[in-house]
Structure formats: C-alpha cells, structure tokens
Design an enzyme around this catalytic site. Structure first.
Site, PDB file in Angstrom:
ATOM      1  N   ASP A 129       0.830  -1.201   0.000  1.00  0.00           N
ATOM      2  CA  ASP A 129       0.000   0.000   0.000  1.00  0.00           C
ATOM      3  C   ASP A 129       0.866   1.253   0.000  1.00  0.00           C
ATOM      4  O   ASP A 129       2.012   1.247   0.480  1.00  0.00           O
ATOM      5  CB  ASP A 129      -0.900   0.035   1.237  1.00  0.00           C
ATOM      6  CG  ASP A 129      -1.994  -1.021   1.206  1.00  0.00           C
ATOM      7  OD1 ASP A 129      -2.200  -1.617   0.130  1.00  0.00           O
ATOM      8  OD2 ASP A 129      -2.623  -1.238   2.257  1.00  0.00           O
ATOM      9  N   TYR A 130       0.288   2.325  -0.472  1.00  0.00           N
ATOM     10  CA  TYR A 130       0.931   3.645  -0.489  1.00  0.00           C
ATOM     11  C   TYR A 130       1.516   3.988   0.887  1.00  0.00           C
ATOM     12  O   TYR A 130       2.641   4.472   0.995  1.00  0.00           O
ATOM     13  CB  TYR A 130      -0.111   4.686  -0.915  1.00  0.00           C
ATOM     14  CG  TYR A 130       0.319   6.132  -0.799  1.00  0.00           C
ATOM     15  CD1 TYR A 130       1.018   6.744  -1.838  1.00  0.00           C
ATOM     16  CD2 TYR A 130       0.006   6.886   0.335  1.00  0.00           C
ATOM     17  CE1 TYR A 130       1.410   8.077  -1.746  1.00  0.00           C
ATOM     18  CE2 TYR A 130       0.390   8.215   0.435  1.00  0.00           C
ATOM     19  CZ  TYR A 130       1.089   8.804  -0.605  1.00  0.00           C
ATOM     20  OH  TYR A 130       1.466  10.113  -0.508  1.00  0.00           O
TER      21      TYR A 130
END
Length: 296
Positions: free
Chosen positions: A135-136
């Site tokens: 994820d970011y």
C-alpha cells in the site's frame, strides 16, 4: 511495437484457453493475473491479431507477446535501500508515502532502474519490475524481478502461496494471545494470522499492542481490514481506524519486515528481513512514559 517472445503452438494442443496456456509458455508473464492484464492491454497476439480473453489455442497458431511500451520508464531519482540483490532479483525497503507502480512518475518502479545493477542474464528484463504490491502508506520489503524467469517463478510462488510475508504493526487495544482471522474481502476468501509481541498502557488509546502479522492471502488492504474487524485497527489508519487513531505526521504503523521464498534460480529457501522501523518503538516508549508520569 517490439515482439518480446514468440511461440508456435505444437501438434496435440487443441481447445486450450489462452488464459491458461499463455502462462506456461511466456517467460515474462508471472501469473494468471499477469496474463489477463497483458490480454487487456493488447500485448498478446494470435496469428498477428490481438487476442481476447475468451480465445482458444489450437495447434499451428503463432502466439506473440509484444511490448507496447518501447521505452523504459523515465527514472524517478529516489534513493532506495537495497536489502538484497543478485543477478535474478532484488529486495528493496520501500519507504512509506509512495506508490509501487502506476501511471504516476513518482513510483518505486520508476526509481528501481536507478538503484539496482543490470542483470547479465540472457532473459534480463529491460528494467526491474516489482512482483507484488505494498500500500501507499505501508513501508518495508518489496520483491523485485530482474529477469523474465524470476518474474514468472516469483509470480507463481505468490499464486501458490509459497512466498511468505511477515509484517509488524502497532494496533489499538490489548491483545493477549495470537489468533487467526478468516473474513472474506470483496467476496473473496481472506485469512490473516496475528501474534502479540508487546502491550503497553496508553492515555490516548487505553492500550497499544505491537504485533506480528502474517497474511495467508493477498487481498487489497487485507491486514488493515482484518485488524479493524476484530476491534484492533492499526495506528495511523485513517480509512479503517477510529477517531483519534492517527498521529499527525507519523503515518501508518504497518511495515513488511520479512520475506521468505524459494529463490527462482536455485529453489533454495531464502529469507530476507529488516528491523522494525524506529518509530514503532518510539511510539510505545512514549505512550508508556506518559502513562507512568500520569499515574506515578
């Protein structure tokens, strides 16, 4: 358009779906998902015509995998910490706050070519490519293929659950013993395991617990969703957390700290690990000190 791989379907092959057959013959397609994406992008041809997802393979056909993106991506000058690297693959420590790949310029994928050594292998990829995602907001270990063979075999390893990941997180609330979460995500089966490491009292949250997390499937936001579902959201998660769950400027307290996988060239069990990010220990120590000071 550059033809990357060509294959003549031999006699005896009839009535096989392209989506099943392509992953067995194209070195640089790592998985069924990879094949589906390549078909969708128009990168697989049958007898000179773009293939469709419902096409069938027959003997005598010529299959081609083409490269529609003829130029390597423009290098994003982001220094990346390389934890492990050889001629076939690399493992880098992804910083939080950046996408692994996508249409943006500022991605890990666009930074890889400037951080890794070119592979001398005959099937070397034109540029290194991540074989999974983080994820970011998540930091930690990201597995990167440098050859077509490594890309294919590592992709199969993820599909067959032979690649194991360990994450570390700080979650809200006390957790006294380990457990397993079997909760579907978007209608798909999803399983995660958790093991508590340390629990500290917290004036803000009641308690905080440092946990090891083991995703046994790979759904989007799986660990974040699963921990929130049992009442222990990950600290710093604005999407699945609770009011007061985030700390200004501190980000998400979730990191991928260990990868265990069969090396694609040797099949030897390979383990790569990093330390838990310092901000995790700092948060626990600060919360414990505040609690002790208030209750002293």
């Amino acid at each position: 358009m550059i033809v990357r791989e060509t294959h003549l379907v031999p006699a005896g092959i009839n009535g096989v779906r392209l989506s099943d057959y392509a992953r067995t013959i194209f070195e640089s397609l790592p998985s069924r998902k990879g094949v589906a994406k390549a078909i969708k992008r128009g990168e697989i041809f049958i007898n000179g015509a773009p293939a469709g997802s419902g096409d069938w393979v027959e003997a005598g056909q010529t299959l081609e995998l083409v490269d529609l993106q003829q130029r390597a991506p423009k290098i994003f000058p982001l220094p990346l910490e390389t934890v492990f690297e050889d001629d076939d693959l690399a493992v880098i420590n992804k910083p939080p706050g950046i996408e692994v790949s996508g249409n943006k310029f500022k991605t890990v994928e666009n930074a890889l070519a400037g951080s890794l050594k070119p592979s001398p292998r005959p099937d070397a990829l034109r540029w290194p490519r991540p074989v999974h995602r983080l994820d970011y907001s998540t930091s930690g270990l990201l597995l990167v293929a440098k050859t077509a063979g490594a890309q294919r075999l590592l992709g199969q390893g993820f599909e067959e659950r032979r690649i194991h990941k360990r994450y570390c997180a700080v979650v809200m609330g006390p957790i006294r013993s380990g457990g397993s979460i079997d909760e579907p995500i978007d209608g798909l089966a999803a399983t995660s395991r958790y093991e508590p490491i340390e629990t500290v009292p917290s004036l803000r949250s009641g308690h905080l617990t440092l946990v090891d997390l083991f995703p046994e499937t790979g759904r989007t936001h799986q660990l974040r969703i699963h921990m929130a579902s049992i009442g222990h959201p990950i600290v710093g998660d604005p999407k699945y957390g609770e009011p007061g769950n985030t700390l200004k400027g501190k980000g998400l307290f979730l990191a991928a700290v260990e990868l265990r996988f069969p090396h694609p060239a040797t099949q030897q069990e390979t383990t790569v690990s990093i330390d838990v990010p310092p901000k995790f220990a700092s948060l626990l120590a600060r919360e414990r000190q505040r609690w002790n000071k208030f209750n002293g």
